[in-house]
Design a protein around this motif. Structure first.
Motif, PDB file in Angstrom:
ATOM      1  N   ARG A 162     -32.386  -0.810  21.441  1.00 39.52           N
ATOM      2  CA  ARG A 162     -32.740  -2.132  21.967  1.00 39.52           C
ATOM      3  C   ARG A 162     -33.552  -2.937  20.962  1.00 39.52           C
ATOM      4  O   ARG A 162     -33.438  -4.166  20.901  1.00 39.52           O
ATOM      5  N   ALA A 165     -30.777  -4.402  18.914  1.00 38.92           N
ATOM      6  CA  ALA A 165     -29.853  -5.264  19.663  1.00 38.92           C
ATOM      7  C   ALA A 165     -30.507  -6.574  20.085  1.00 38.92           C
ATOM      8  O   ALA A 165     -29.826  -7.604  20.178  1.00 38.92           O
ATOM      9  N   LEU A 166     -31.817  -6.556  20.338  1.00 32.05           N
ATOM     10  CA  LEU A 166     -32.507  -7.748  20.811  1.00 32.05           C
ATOM     11  C   LEU A 166     -33.286  -8.462  19.706  1.00 32.05           C
ATOM     12  O   LEU A 166     -34.029  -9.407  19.978  1.00 32.05           O
ATOM     13  N   ASP A 168     -34.623 -10.849  16.952  1.00 38.57           N
ATOM     14  CA  ASP A 168     -34.515 -12.208  16.437  1.00 38.57           C
ATOM     15  C   ASP A 168     -35.151 -12.187  15.051  1.00 38.57           C
ATOM     16  O   ASP A 168     -36.377 -12.210  14.921  1.00 38.57           O
ATOM     17  N   ASP A 247     -36.002  -2.277  12.645  1.00 38.00           N
ATOM     18  CA  ASP A 247     -35.938  -3.639  13.160  1.00 38.00           C
ATOM     19  C   ASP A 247     -36.766  -4.580  12.294  1.00 38.00           C
ATOM     20  O   ASP A 247     -36.316  -5.673  11.931  1.00 38.00           O
ATOM     21  N   ARG A 340     -24.081  -7.085  20.568  1.00 37.09           N
ATOM     22  CA  ARG A 340     -25.423  -6.684  20.986  1.00 37.09           C
ATOM     23  C   ARG A 340     -25.427  -6.030  22.363  1.00 37.09           C
ATOM     24  O   ARG A 340     -26.444  -5.493  22.779  1.00 37.09           O
ATOM     25  N   ASP A 341     -24.310  -6.103  23.079  1.00 35.68           N
ATOM     26  CA  ASP A 341     -24.263  -5.589  24.445  1.00 35.68           C
ATOM     27  C   ASP A 341     -23.346  -4.384  24.572  1.00 35.68           C
ATOM     28  O   ASP A 341     -22.876  -4.073  25.670  1.00 35.68           O
TER      29      ASP A 341
END
Length: 356
Positions: A162, A165-166, A168, A247, A340-341
């Motif tokens: 996550r 995927a999330l 920014d 990330d 991303r999903d």
């Protein structure tokens, strides 16, 4: 749901399995999730760290070529299938989700023996033997990219953590560069080759470092634990043995140079980070095929391992990091392929297989 996930061995199998486990728990907090693995794989450390149950079975490595191991394969498969079937019965499993590798084949065969549905997820552009067999037993087949040659294939993507995927990247850039001790405004290259590093990438980066620094750029370099003592930090150059916060590394970077494993390609596309891909020159060539959709879309470059020289890398990096418009266009192209999903989409497929 009561789900058994077969994703042991390498990070390319374990991480999508864990991302799927988390998505299952989000969709159904009461779900019972067990991961299947062996005592040899990364799952021995990663699965308990994430708070999931790990059931161990005997490893069944699949020989790539004729050898004495091939003669012993039927006995090993039977033993592993027997123990896996016991796990499925004991946990009253409703479905098996396999991610390929030497844990998946016994899981598929045991699911057939017990009589429960199978879901197959293939991350690589060239499917391995286990998933080619598993896909014959089910109509629920998820693939990372379109065009993967498996029956009933549905383009889902690769389930990602996550935090990735999330992500920014633009919003997290200042925090990310401060986290690694990088200057806030200098264009940044992130070089990495997996947890062990990549010798060719390491050599090209360190030998080509001066032209990149002289051009006003900075480098974050994951060298691998075994190589940590061979490099020293200097202004504009931050070497690390390993990056725990991928990330933030992606957020800090304007460009990456890396191998082309399936997870790496999926993560870079999801976050829209342009990359120079250097496929591992071993195996069945799957890394080159993993990177090609992004490269053909304009989101990256591909250079064969043997052609990655310090002068080539320095020239290309200086040209790319000095052209913000081109970087932006490459990032947009890469992001157009990102999913991303994928974790939630795979859970929908699991629900469908169980009739929920």
């Amino acid at each position: 749901m009561r789900v058994v996930l077969a994703g042991g061995g390498t990070a390319g199998h374990v991480e999508p399995a864990l991302a799927t486990a988390e998505a299952i728990r989000r969709a159904d907090p009461s779900a019972q999730v067990v991961l299947l693995g062996t005592e040899r794989g990364l799952e021995v450390r990663l699965v308990p760290e994430r708070g999931y149950e790990l059931a161990l079975i005997p490893p069944v490595p699949l020989p790539r070529r004729p050898s004495p191991d091939l003669l012993r394969l039927p006995l090993r498969v039977r033993a592993a299938v027997r123990e896996t079937a016991a796990v499925l019965r004991d946990r009253q499993a409703e479905v098996v989700v396999g991610f390929g590798g030497y844990v998946a084949l016994p899981a598929y065969l045991a699911a057939r023996r017990v009589g429960i549905p199978i879901v197959v997820h293939e991350a690589n552009a060239k499917p391995g033997l286990a998933n080619r067999i598993g896909a014959r037993f089910t109509s629920h087949v998820a693939v990372a990219t379109p065009g993967i040659d498996l029956p009933h294939a549905q383009h889902v993507g690769i389930p990602l953590r996550r935090a990735i995927a999330l992500l920014d990247r633009a919003a997290a850039r200042a925090e990310a560069r401060a986290f690694f001790g990088l200057e806030p405004e200098r264009p940044t290259l992130f070089a990495f080759g997996g947890s062990l590093g990549a010798r060719r990438i390491n050599e090209a980066v360190t030998a080509g470092l001066d032209p990149m620094l002289e051009a006003g750029f900075q480098l974050l370099h994951a060298v691998g634990g075994a190589n940590a003592d061979a490099v020293k930090p200097r202004p504009g150059y931050v070497p690390l043995p390993y990056v725990d916060r991928m990330d933030l590394a992606y957020a800090a970077a304007d460009l990456a140079v890396c191998r082309a494993g399936a997870i790496t390609c999926a993560e870079l596309a999801a976050v829209g980070l342009p990359a120079i891909y250097v496929p591992l020159p071993h195996g069945n060539g799957e890394q080159r095929f993993n990177a090609m959709p992004t490269v053909e879309a304009g989101g990256g470059m591909l250079v064969p391992d043997g052609e990655l020289t310090p002068s080539w890398l320095a020239r290309e990096v200086v040209g790319l990091l000095g052209d913000q418009a081109r970087l932006d266009a490459m990032g947009t192209a890469a992001a157009s392929l990102g999913r991303r999903d994928a974790d939630d989409r795979l859970v929908e497929l699991v629900r469908s297989a169980t009739g929920r």
